[in-house]
Motif scaffolding. Structure first.
Motif, PDB file in Angstrom:
ATOM      1  N   LEU A   1     -10.604  -2.660  -4.581  1.00 49.18           N
ATOM      2  CA  LEU A   1      -9.294  -3.312  -4.460  1.00 49.18           C
ATOM      3  C   LEU A   1      -8.990  -4.237  -5.622  1.00 49.18           C
ATOM      4  CD1 LEU A   1      -8.992  -4.131  -0.687  1.00 49.18           C
ATOM      5  CD2 LEU A   1      -7.294  -3.014  -2.099  1.00 49.18           C
TER       6      LEU A   1
ATOM      7  N   GLU B   1      -2.876  -2.109 -11.541  1.00 52.66           N
ATOM      8  CA  GLU B   1      -1.442  -2.073 -11.227  1.00 52.66           C
ATOM      9  C   GLU B   1      -0.634  -3.006 -12.119  1.00 52.66           C
ATOM     10  OE1 GLU B   1      -0.439  -1.505  -6.729  1.00 52.66           O
ATOM     11  OE2 GLU B   1      -2.507  -2.183  -6.855  1.00 52.66           O
TER      12      GLU B   1
ATOM     13  N   SER C   1       1.052   2.875 -10.439  1.00 52.39           N
ATOM     14  CA  SER C   1       1.119   2.523  -9.014  1.00 52.39           C
ATOM     15  C   SER C   1      -0.172   2.927  -8.307  1.00 52.39           C
ATOM     16  CB  SER C   1       2.315   3.198  -8.347  1.00 52.39           C
ATOM     17  OG  SER C   1       2.009   4.554  -8.076  1.00 52.39           O
ATOM     18  N   ARG C   2      -0.404   2.292  -7.174  1.00 55.48           N
ATOM     19  CA  ARG C   2      -1.595   2.582  -6.387  1.00 55.48           C
ATOM     20  C   ARG C   2      -1.590   4.049  -5.952  1.00 55.48           C
ATOM     21  NH1 ARG C   2      -4.931  -0.685  -3.017  1.00 55.48           N
ATOM     22  NH2 ARG C   2      -4.282  -2.381  -4.372  1.00 55.48           N
ATOM     23  N   ASP C   3      -0.402   4.500  -5.516  1.00 52.74           N
ATOM     24  CA  ASP C   3      -0.307   5.897  -5.063  1.00 52.74           C
ATOM     25  C   ASP C   3      -0.630   6.882  -6.184  1.00 52.74           C
ATOM     26  OD1 ASP C   3       0.200   5.244  -2.512  1.00 52.74           O
ATOM     27  OD2 ASP C   3       2.322   5.777  -2.501  1.00 52.74           O
ATOM     28  N   GLU C   4      -0.171   6.562  -7.398  1.00 49.77           N
ATOM     29  CA  GLU C   4      -0.482   7.447  -8.534  1.00 49.77           C
ATOM     30  C   GLU C   4      -1.991   7.539  -8.734  1.00 49.77           C
ATOM     31  OE1 GLU C   4       2.561   5.434 -11.140  1.00 49.77           O
ATOM     32  OE2 GLU C   4       1.806   6.950 -12.555  1.00 49.77           O
TER      33      GLU C   4
ATOM     34  N   SER D   1      -5.830  -3.420  -8.088  1.00 50.74           N
ATOM     35  CA  SER D   1      -4.719  -4.352  -8.250  1.00 50.74           C
ATOM     36  C   SER D   1      -4.649  -4.850  -9.690  1.00 50.74           C
ATOM     37  CB  SER D   1      -4.736  -5.476  -7.212  1.00 50.74           C
ATOM     38  OG  SER D   1      -5.700  -6.447  -7.498  1.00 50.74           O
TER      39      SER D   1
END
Ligand code: FE2
Ligand code: FE2
Lengths: 99, 317
Positions: free
Chosen positions: B82, B89, B94-97, B86
């Motif tokens: 995490l 980011e 992005s996190r999803d990417e 972060s």
């Protein structure tokens, strides 16, 4: 619920932690959470697993208003020529002692 | 590159040369951003996938104490993932990417986690050797030029120390145990030693990214130097256990005051990186299943948050 995967990403929260009473909250990092309450709980689990904090703030990242690095010159300039704001601007004779 | 960019790049490099940190909103060359996104997301993926081989032993830990310790360690690794996601980011990915790149197999993670954990001694060997190697790497990264990465590494390093110590303690217990236990401990070293040395990446002379990353101070110490540091620190620890590392070329060198040692099987390294390790497919599938399996929870939590927001708005109206 939005179709696009990035759009359904949980909102980003910035996390600030006061490590002990008497100290300021300090930026610790960020995390994703559906709402503020869960952001707080997650922040506890992620950033204070070894009693690193006594108080946590979480702020939605989109609510943070930040100055930009390009401002560096102009933005801070008004203070650059006000040397009289610094104690060293004044000449006090040594005989007076510490002041 | 136009003149403005060249000026910016010069200013950027002189900042780095002066040991100033680069922060998210500062100008940076595209390639610097790209290199960091790749390295930091790979690092994050490694923390997350790294939970899986150890997770295999959570229900099989020999005592409640060991189970609680292992659980705490694994939870830390999730936290490390995490911190790193972060921090990545802040560079605009992005996190999803990043998840998508991991789950589709496009992104890499440390290939050490594609080896199986066959018995309890493996949990000792992982903490001692794998976390030990990771610490060696991560200490060097605490001085990385990108502020958010360096800060994440400082936090991670503080937490890693217990990981290595709990692993070494398991190895101590086993090597002081029955003959069979000692054999298990030796067998675990035999299987984890070389993959742990591979964690430092290719030799400097074969590493594509090294020189630019050193100039940008993303990397502060070369692969070979870090690897040697790890060998020098770890061999005496194996001696103390009364166990040996599986390298017949290993010998103390008086002149260099460090160990000479054999050669990594680079074919094996490339093969595992290419996706053909013993557990590559299983690890990715477990990751994907966990992510997909958690979707309804994320959706429900988000729906609840939306509903609460709407209720508040209705009340205010
Ligand atoms: Fe870790
Ligand atoms: Fe660790």
């Amino acid at each position: 619920m939005p179709e696009n995967s990035t759009e359904s990403e949980l909102p980003l929260y910035e996390v600030f932690i006061r490590s002990k009473n008497g100290l300021h909250h300090k930026h610790a990092g960020s995390l994703h959470a559906p709402d503020a309450e869960m952001a707080l709980t997650n922040a506890r689990d992620v950033y204070t697993r070894r009693s690193e904090g006594v108080s946590i703030w979480v702020v939605k990242a989109t609510d943070v208003v930040a100055s930009s690095p390009e401002d560096k010159g102009n933005f801070y300039e008004p203070n650059d020529d006000k040397l009289y704001r610094h104690p060293t601007f004044y000449n006090i004779p040594d005989e007076v002692g510490h002041m | 590159m136009d003149e403005v960019d060249m000026e910016l790049e010069k200013a950027f490099q002189s900042k780095i040369d002066a040991e100033l940190k680069i922060e998210p909103k500062d100008w940076m060359p595209d390639a610097y951003r790209k290199t960091l996104v790749r390295q930091m997301s790979q690092h994050a993926h490694s923390e997350v996938v790294g939970m899986l081989p150890e997770g295999n032993w959570l229900t099989r830990a020999p005592s409640l104490k060991r189970k609680a310790i292992l659980m705490a360690k694994i939870q830390d690794e999730g936290g490390h993932g995490l911190y790193l996601y972060s921090a990545a980011e802040t560079l605009g990915v992005s996190r999803d990417e990043m998840y998508e790149q991991l789950h589709s197999g496009k992104a890499k993670y440390s290939s050490i986690f594609n080896y199986p954990t066959l018995n309890w001694a493996d949990i000792g060997a992982i903490g001692w050797l794998v976390d030990g190697a990771a610490i060696t790497n991560q200490i060097a990264l605490c001085r990385c030029s990108y502020g958010p990465y360096a800060r994440a590494m400082v936090k991670v390093c503080k937490e890693e120390s217990f990981h290595q110590r709990q692993g070494y303690e398991i190895m101590m217990n086993m090597s002081n145990g029955t003959k069979e236990q000692k054999e298990m401990a030796q067998d675990a070293i035999n299987r984890w030693w070389w993959p742990a040395l591979m964690m430092f990446g290719p030799h400097d002379k074969n590493s594509d990214h090294t020189s630019q990353s050193m100039t940008w101070k993303i990397k502060r110490t070369s692969n070979d130097e870090l690897r040697q540091r790890f060998v020098d620190a770890t061999v005496p620890q194996a001696d103390y256990l009364g166990l040996t590392v599986p390298d017949d070329k290993l010998a103390w060198n008086e002149e260099t005051q460090s160990y000479d040692w054999g050669e990594i099987d680079w074919d094996e390294f490339r093969n595992v990186v290419a996706g053909n390790g013993l557990c590559n497919r299983e690890r990715l599938q477990t990751r994907r299943d966990a992510h997909d399996g958690g979707k309804w929870v994320r959706d429900a939590a988000l729906a609840y948050a939306e509903k609460q927001k709407k209720r508040m708005a209705d009340k205010a109206a």
